[in-house]
Design a protein around this motif. Structure first.
Motif, PDB file in Angstrom:
ATOM      1  N   SER A   1     -16.276 -11.696  -1.771  1.00  0.00           N
ATOM      2  CA  SER A   1     -14.925 -11.742  -3.455  1.00  0.00           C
ATOM      3  C   SER A   1     -14.438 -12.989  -3.117  1.00  0.00           C
TER       4      SER A   1
ATOM      5  N   ARG B   1     -10.027  -8.892  -6.749  1.00  0.00           N
ATOM      6  CA  ARG B   1      -9.231  -7.898  -5.378  1.00  0.00           C
ATOM      7  C   ARG B   1     -10.607  -8.676  -4.637  1.00  0.00           C
TER       8      ARG B   1
ATOM      9  N   ASP C   1     -20.886  -9.943  -7.964  1.00  0.00           N
ATOM     10  CA  ASP C   1     -20.070  -9.610  -7.099  1.00  0.00           C
ATOM     11  C   ASP C   1     -20.905  -7.976  -6.571  1.00  0.00           C
TER      12      ASP C   1
ATOM     13  N   THR D   1     -14.513  -4.341  -3.061  1.00  0.00           N
ATOM     14  CA  THR D   1     -15.263  -4.367  -4.493  1.00  0.00           C
ATOM     15  C   THR D   1     -16.509  -2.972  -4.326  1.00  0.00           C
TER      16      THR D   1
END
Ligand code: GTP
Ligand code: MG
Ligand code: ZN
Length: 307
Positions: free
Chosen positions: A188, A201, A232, A216
């Protein structure tokens, strides 16, 4: 036709050809024959859908397009069931680290086997190079040599110091790319660095305990401004192999695949059969011992699978 960008269980976020975003779901009985996965629809899938509620922008998914390819892992609840991580991929970037956390070669090998089996080209990206001291630097060069010798591209980058990031970014244009790897390797962070407008995040440095805390939680695909898409994914702790038999395992090691026809027996498993070209190559050093050890250990784990 719409494309699935995120799945959060019963709802899917999809985008139609005009780029409009909807919430979509499956209604009633919907079963895809031929594969048994815990999730019927995955990120990257193309779907046919009917408008369910115009005011709420919801769709009902009625059918799924044929998958060009997909990557699965075995379900955490049932080792014999697949979970489809994503489909219709052009490539995958396996993020690895030599420190905080450390990625084992065994994990890299399992990932590469999965990618070979599903025909998804892979690049290995070692992140956090800013943490390397001499020991890790030497290790990186050794590991790079192992994988480059068998045809994989290996890159090094530091998101922290912004080194090597553009080289990795340049692989993404006009392709659908899966980011994969353990939790905490910087998947991320990479997307945030390269595409700050997405602001995902990530775990902050002080908060990351090294215990494999997942930041994640759902796979999610994003459109790239210069063309292409990136996915992601939540970190994978362990990668179970599904649907690979002992007999075919060596086909997914490119350096073994190249020698298979030279073994004396055509069903050679390269353990201790006479006239085995793979064992000869290991003894002569043209196949790396670490890869062969990985092969034996994965072979063993397939044997233990209760069928
Ligand atoms: N030192 C150093 N730390 C980094 C680097 N890249 C990322 N990090 C840190 O590593 C931690 C984990 O980063 P994330 O981007 O959340 O990792 P992730 O792979 O997305 O993890 P999951 O979402 O749990 O799978 C964060 O504290 C980042 O700041 C780097 O190049 N160097
Ligand atoms: Mg993450
Ligand atoms: Zn053999």
């Amino acid at each position: 036709m719409a494309t699935v960008y995120k799945s959060t269980g019963s709802w899917y976020i999809v985008q139609d050809e005009a780029g409009k975003i909807f919430n979509a779901r499956i209604k009633g009985k919907f079963k895809i024959d031929s594969i048994t996965s815990t999730n019927p629809i995955a990120v990257g899938d193309t779907v046919l859908a009917d408008l369910e509620n115009e005011l709420e922008n919801t769709l009902t998914i009625t059918d799924i397009g044929e998958r060009k390819n997909y990557i699965t892992r075995s379900s955490p609840h049932n080792r014999n069931q697949h979970h489809i991580i994503a489909s219709n991929l052009d490539q995958s970037l396996l993020f690895a680290t030599l420190k905080d956390p450390k990625t084992s070669l065994g994990f890299i090998d399992r990932f590469l086997i999965t990618s070979e089996a599903y025909h998804v080209p892979s690049v290995i990206v070692f992140n956090k190079s800013d943490l390397y001291r001499q020991k890790e630097q030497d290790r990186f060069l050794a590991v790079k040599e192992i994988y480059e010798n068998i045809g994989y591209k290996v890159m090094s980058m530091s998101i922290e110091k912004n080194e090597g990031v553009n080289e990795v970014k340049s692989l993404l244009k006009d392709k659908t790319t899966l980011l994969s790897g353990h939790s905490g390797v910087g998947k991320s962070s990479f997307i945030n660095m390269v595409f700050p407008e997405l602001s995902l995040r990530t775990q902050d440095v002080s908060g990351w305990s090294g215990k494999g805390l997942h930041t994640t939680t759902f796979a999610e695909m994003f459109n790239l401004s210069f063309g292409g898409r990136i996915i992601d994914t939540p970190g994978i702790r362990e990668l179970g192999l599904v649907d690979i038999t002992k007999q075919e395992l060596s086909h997914y090691f490119p350096e073994m695949r190249a020698l298979i026809n030279e073994c004396q027996f055509n069903n050679c498993m390269h353990i201790n059969e006479p006239g085995c070209a793979v064992k000869t190559a290991v003894n002569e050093g043209t196949i790396h011992t670490d890869r062969y050890v990985s092969y034996l250990s994965i072979l063993d784990s397939i044997e233990k699978k209760p069928y």
